[in-house]
Design a protein around this motif. Structure first.
Motif, short mmCIF file in Angstrom:
data_model
loop_
_atom_site.label_atom_id
_atom_site.label_comp_id
_atom_site.label_asym_id
_atom_site.label_seq_id
_atom_site.Cartn_x
_atom_site.Cartn_y
_atom_site.Cartn_z
N VAL A 92 0.87 -1.17 0.00
CA VAL A 92 0.00 0.00 0.00
C VAL A 92 0.91 1.22 0.00
N VAL A 93 0.73 2.12 -0.95
CA VAL A 93 1.52 3.35 -1.02
C VAL A 93 0.69 4.47 -0.41
N MET A 94 1.26 5.13 0.62
CA MET A 94 0.54 6.23 1.27
C MET A 94 1.18 7.57 0.93
N GLU A 95 0.34 8.58 0.82
CA GLU A 95 0.79 9.94 0.56
C GLU A 95 -0.14 10.90 1.29
N ASN A 96 0.43 11.75 2.14
CA ASN A 96 -0.35 12.74 2.88
C ASN A 96 -1.55 12.12 3.61
N GLY A 97 -1.30 10.96 4.23
CA GLY A 97 -2.34 10.32 5.02
C GLY A 97 -3.36 9.53 4.25
N GLU A 98 -3.21 9.43 2.94
CA GLU A 98 -4.18 8.70 2.12
C GLU A 98 -3.49 7.58 1.35
N VAL A 99 -4.29 6.61 0.91
CA VAL A 99 -3.77 5.55 0.05
C VAL A 99 -3.70 6.08 -1.37
N ALA A 100 -2.48 6.16 -1.89
CA ALA A 100 -2.28 6.69 -3.24
C ALA A 100 -2.29 5.59 -4.29
N MET A 101 -1.75 4.42 -3.94
CA MET A 101 -1.67 3.31 -4.88
C MET A 101 -1.63 2.01 -4.10
N THR A 102 -2.05 0.94 -4.75
CA THR A 102 -1.88 -0.41 -4.23
C THR A 102 -1.45 -1.32 -5.37
N GLY A 103 -0.81 -2.41 -5.05
CA GLY A 103 -0.40 -3.35 -6.10
C GLY A 103 0.50 -4.41 -5.53
N THR A 104 0.92 -5.33 -6.37
CA THR A 104 1.87 -6.33 -5.90
C THR A 104 3.22 -5.66 -5.68
N SER A 105 4.03 -6.25 -4.83
CA SER A 105 5.34 -5.68 -4.55
C SER A 105 6.19 -5.63 -5.81
N ARG A 106 6.06 -6.64 -6.64
CA ARG A 106 6.84 -6.66 -7.88
C ARG A 106 6.42 -5.53 -8.82
N GLU A 107 5.11 -5.31 -8.95
CA GLU A 107 4.62 -4.23 -9.82
C GLU A 107 5.10 -2.86 -9.33
N LEU A 108 4.97 -2.62 -8.03
CA LEU A 108 5.34 -1.32 -7.49
C LEU A 108 6.84 -1.10 -7.48
N ARG A 109 7.58 -2.18 -7.30
CA ARG A 109 9.05 -2.07 -7.34
C ARG A 109 9.52 -1.56 -8.69
N ASP A 110 8.83 -1.96 -9.75
CA ASP A 110 9.24 -1.59 -11.10
C ASP A 110 8.53 -0.36 -11.63
N ASP A 111 7.64 0.24 -10.83
CA ASP A 111 6.87 1.39 -11.28
C ASP A 111 7.72 2.66 -11.16
N VAL A 112 7.94 3.34 -12.27
CA VAL A 112 8.80 4.52 -12.28
C VAL A 112 8.24 5.62 -11.38
N GLN A 113 6.93 5.83 -11.40
CA GLN A 113 6.31 6.88 -10.58
C GLN A 113 6.51 6.60 -9.10
N VAL A 114 6.31 5.36 -8.69
CA VAL A 114 6.49 5.00 -7.28
C VAL A 114 7.93 5.22 -6.86
N ARG A 115 8.86 4.80 -7.68
CA ARG A 115 10.28 4.95 -7.34
C ARG A 115 10.70 6.41 -7.25
N ARG A 116 10.15 7.25 -8.14
CA ARG A 116 10.58 8.64 -8.19
C ARG A 116 9.87 9.50 -7.15
N ILE A 117 8.56 9.39 -7.06
CA ILE A 117 7.78 10.29 -6.21
C ILE A 117 7.73 9.83 -4.76
N TYR A 118 7.49 8.54 -4.55
CA TYR A 118 7.23 8.09 -3.20
C TYR A 118 8.46 7.53 -2.49
N LEU A 119 9.43 7.06 -3.24
CA LEU A 119 10.61 6.46 -2.63
C LEU A 119 11.88 7.26 -2.86
N GLY A 120 11.82 8.26 -3.73
CA GLY A 120 12.97 9.09 -3.98
C GLY A 120 14.13 8.35 -4.64
N LEU A 121 13.78 7.33 -5.45
CA LEU A 121 14.82 6.53 -6.12
C LEU A 121 14.97 6.94 -7.57
#
Length: 252
Positions: free
Chosen positions: A223-252
């Motif tokens: 579960v990806v949280m942003e500002n107290g809300e659920v922003a995204m959900t998905g399998t760990s493999r999908e989110l690991r490879d998601d460019v938006q998740v890596r850039r915005i939420y994880l700073g990678l």
């Protein structure tokens, strides 16, 4: 150790139960830390909660354990409505908690810290002693240091002690808050190996963690949280490879 995402059937002593969170909200005064979030942890499933600092991850875990007031929502674990259960009694319903910062009892020995985790069980019963040996098998260093004061342990050893203490209650679900915080890369790998082993043994887990690598390898979905809300959900493999998740939420 294998780190695949296949979930195994829970053993009989960890009777299946799902955690269901609906419209959970947490306020600190006029500040909303968690806003109407919902998710499910199925029996035997491992779920991660990820997001930037201040996203509401720790507040979510504390709300589940009744450690901060909930301003709305419903929490169910199997047939139990946890929103009606006091914090001190939640462990009796099969939920273990590893808090951020470990919070071991420094003036007590390793073994006494572990036995405190079994307070909801019979301290002298054979089952408790068996669980203690299981913890020592999982963390051999704790067995070697069972008579040492917890305050004399390293940070990594204290983290192992905090996990072991929660396991002493034989939980069906474990909530873990930042178990890799402040640990060396080697100790993080050791903690990851333990989490994977517990997952493979069928223990349900909800993991809050800043270490993205550990989260994605230890869990099957996130579960990806942003500002107290659920922003995204998905399998760990999908989110690991998601460019938006890596850039915005994880700073990678």
């Amino acid at each position: 150790m294998k780190t695949g995402t296949t979930e195994r059937t829970a053993p009989a002593d960890r009777q299946a139960a799902a955690l269901t969170v609906e419209d959970l909200s947490v306020h600190y005064g006029g500040v909303c830390a968690v806003r109407s979030i919902g998710f499910t942890v199925a029996p035997g499933q491992s779920v991660g909660i990820i997001g930037a600092n201040g996203a509401g991850k720790t507040s979510t875990l504390k709300a589940l354990m009744g450690l901060v007031p909930r301003s709305g929502g419903r929490i169910r674990f199997g047939d139990t409505d946890l929103t009606r259960v006091k914090a001190r009694d939640i462990v009796r319903h099969g939920i273990g908690y590893v808090p951020e910062g470990r919070h071991v009892f420094p003036g007590l020995t390793v073994e006494k810290n572990l036995m405190l985790g079994a307070y909801a069980r019979s301290w002298r019963g054979p089952g408790t002693r068996e669980t203690l040996e299981e913890v020592y098998d999982l963390f051999p260093v704790l067995g070697e240091m069972r008579s040492r004061l917890a305050g004399a342990l390293s940070g990594g050893q204290q983290q192992m002690l905090a996990v072991g203490r929660a396991l002493m209650a034989k939980p069906r679900l474990m909530l873990l808050d930042e178990p890799s915080m402040g640990l060396s890369p080697k100790l993080i790998e050791d903690i990851l190996a333990v989490l994977v082993r517990l997952r493979e043994e069928g223990l349900s887990m909800l993991l809050v963690e800043q270490n993205a690598k550990l989260t994605f390898e230890a869990t099957s979905s996130c579960v990806v949280m942003e500002n107290g809300e659920v922003a995204m959900t998905g399998t760990s493999r999908e989110l690991r490879d998601d460019v938006q998740v890596r850039r915005i939420y994880l700073g990678l």
